[in-house]
Write an enzyme that holds these catalytic residues in place. Structure first.
Site, PDB file in Angstrom:
ATOM      1  N   GLY A 122      -5.309  -4.505   7.264  1.00 29.12           N
ATOM      2  CA  GLY A 122      -6.422  -3.561   7.242  1.00 29.12           C
ATOM      3  C   GLY A 122      -7.571  -3.864   8.176  1.00 29.12           C
ATOM      4  CB  THR A 144      -0.855  -0.055   1.284  1.00 28.93           C
ATOM      5  OG1 THR A 144      -1.673  -1.217   1.203  1.00 28.93           O
ATOM      6  CG2 THR A 144      -1.710   1.173   1.456  1.00 28.93           C
ATOM      7  N   GLY A 187     -10.388  -3.220   2.554  1.00 29.79           N
ATOM      8  CA  GLY A 187      -9.549  -3.002   3.736  1.00 29.79           C
ATOM      9  C   GLY A 187      -9.743  -1.620   4.312  1.00 29.79           C
ATOM     10  CG  ASP A 188      -6.495   0.114   6.562  1.00 28.29           C
ATOM     11  OD1 ASP A 188      -6.142  -0.758   5.744  1.00 28.29           O
ATOM     12  OD2 ASP A 188      -5.696   0.920   7.065  1.00 28.29           O
ATOM     13  N   GLY A 196      -0.967  -1.689   6.464  1.00 24.61           N
ATOM     14  CA  GLY A 196      -0.841  -2.830   7.366  1.00 24.61           C
ATOM     15  C   GLY A 196      -1.996  -3.783   7.190  1.00 24.61           C
ATOM     16  NE  ARG A 236      -9.043  -7.041   3.101  1.00 20.86           N
ATOM     17  CZ  ARG A 236      -7.935  -6.294   3.150  1.00 20.86           C
ATOM     18  NH1 ARG A 236      -7.404  -5.816   2.054  1.00 20.86           N
ATOM     19  NH2 ARG A 236      -7.371  -6.017   4.309  1.00 20.86           N
TER      20      ARG A 236
END
Lengths: 318, 318
Positions: A238, A184, A214-215, A236, A212
């Site tokens: 997420g 990322t 993530g953050d 990281g 999916r």
């Protein structure tokens, strides 16, 4: 005089000295320096924090070394589904996209969402329709093909394992990671007007499925900016960053408890998040131009440049 | 002795006395009471807060009066794309889905994500694949057909307007709303073990497009739960709730500034959110079983029942 600062990351994880070859270290150094050049060039000319963030992230999205844009990992179905978010600390404006395909620079699409959609968060093929309408540059599947990423995927595609591109744990469901690439990307900036902004862009997890998210594209989790507190971009595992609302938590620790930028970042990353089991790190800047890195992983690909003449490009833990 | 509490909402907006017919008022009252019965029945038997939240939300998802599950509004393409989220305050576990189709009870799918996916946030057809794998109950398009919703959509489908199902503003891009129905549903609960949980489920905006995601499925925005602070479910103009990270902000005001539950909710909803231009409201509960409603709109469909024998079912502002 207002200090200007650009801070960037290219993923956190199990990065240690001796892991990268000299050539890899050179390539990453060049990639991060080029992103700093592109983003900081805008700040130096008096440009906006949001524009600096976009320029730095575009540079990393265009570089196949990073798991974002061109270098995005393969999903379970062999596709590239990308997430990105940008937030403007001046007015809490935000734009995000999740699961977009064939978009050359997802961070530019997130910016279009912020400025021209009337919405904050668009997803999937619908976000692709919006990209077409706004005339965003698209790219064929071939553009995203990368031999190393492909081999990573081939290794695990017939399993139900998925892997963070930048993680070496043996978490449940996560395959042992033999990957030397780190993931990322993100940037945060403070401009000459004292406005701050943050952005994040990612291809997510290798072999991910089920759409999916993530953050990274979630305001308050992987990305957040508020002139009153800080601008943050995370990288990281997420799922933990989502549950901990990491970026917004740091903002609240500054606003409500009066913590300094670095104290707030370290409390969340090295204490709260670590206790939950969440590995990763983040970059942060505030409206004074102060900045910090914080990570609980072995290392984090990172860079910083500011108007005080400081410049950092580093990978390993200190 | 631990107080148990269930609090629910069925959307906030321009709801005022005289707006609902006697029959409509009766139908909404019954719908909310039934949801309280279903959810509180679980708490009374010593069940978990998460199960109570799910039962209350399923009751409203199955009721075409509400914009969630069966009563979900139509998108620009004439589909029903639903979002839901659940969070468990005991361990900050969370599960969410965005843009799912033909799922009878999206809140049950969010719960499956929390318990069995290894992820937090799934989207689109991928989330549908996960639902199939988990054996979630599906429903054909017909199940979601509703004459009134259809007519709302027909009125604006050839425009680029979208409308909150529970809003009467003339915001840019939002069509004048002649709708008497109110939207998003949510629940928060405190169980006999002192654990709290929150959940939210919605069909989003009528005529929405581009895979728009609102605040409902976003941890920290429309839904949040943490035993140490509060469990929150929001309803309103989601873009503002996302940018303000409403639910997590309330949690931080309690944790870091020591505000009471109701003071924190009112500060965020009636001051911070209102200044941004964000209309809507929320429900909240804490681990003592204390609860509150807070909204800056004219009214909010709402209900509460607790072990002190209190029961509220109301619509209009006070």
């Amino acid at each position: 005089m207002q200090q200007t600062t650009l801070i960037i990351h290219g993923g956190a994880g199990n990065i240690y000295k001796g892991m990268l070859t000299d050539q890899q270290e050179k390539d990453y150094t060049e990639g991060l320096k080029y992103a700093l050049d592109q983003g900081y060039g805008i700040l130096r000319q008096g440009g906006a924090a949001t524009d600096a963030v976009i320029a730095a992230i575009v540079a990393m999205e265009d570089n196949p070394l990073f798991n974002a844009g061109r270098g995005a990992v393969f999903t379970k179905k062999g596709l590239h589904e990308m997430d990105a978010c940008i937030m403007d600390g001046k007015d809490l404006g935000a734009g995000a996209v999740a699961g977009v395909r064939n978009i050359k620079n997802p961070i530019r699409l997130a910016n279009e969402v912020m400025l021209h959609s009337g919405h904050v968060f668009l997803s999937g093929s619908g976000a692709g329709d919006f990209a077409l309408q706004q005339g965003l540059e698209s790219a064929p599947d071939d553009y995203f093909f990368n031999k190393e990423r492909y081999e990573q995927w081939i290794e695990i595609r017939d399993s139900n394992f998925y892997q963070l591109d930048h993680k070496a744990d043996n978490l449940k469901g996560v395959a042992p990671n033999t990957d030397h690439k780190f993931g990322t990307v993100g940037a945060a900036a403070c401009d000459a007007q004292g406005n701050i902004a943050a952005g994040t862009s990612t291809g997510g997890m290798t072999n991910k499925r089920f759409g999916r998210i993530g953050d990274s594209p979630v305001v308050g989790a992987g990305t957040y900016a508020n002139n009153a507190t800080c601008a943050i971009s995370c990288t990281g595992h997420g799922e933990y960053f989502l549950r901990a609302a990491v970026a917004h938590d740091i903002s609240c620790l500054i606003e409500y408890k009066g913590l300094s930028l670095s104290a707030a970042c370290d409390l969340v990353v090295k204490d709260k998040l670590k206790k939950m089991g969440g590995e990763g790190g983040l970059i942060a800047v505030n409206a004074l131009g102060e900045s910090c890195f914080s990570y609980n992983s072995t290392g984090m690909n990172r860079g910083m440049r500011n108007s005080e003449g400081q410049e950092i490009v580093a990978f390993y833990g200190e």
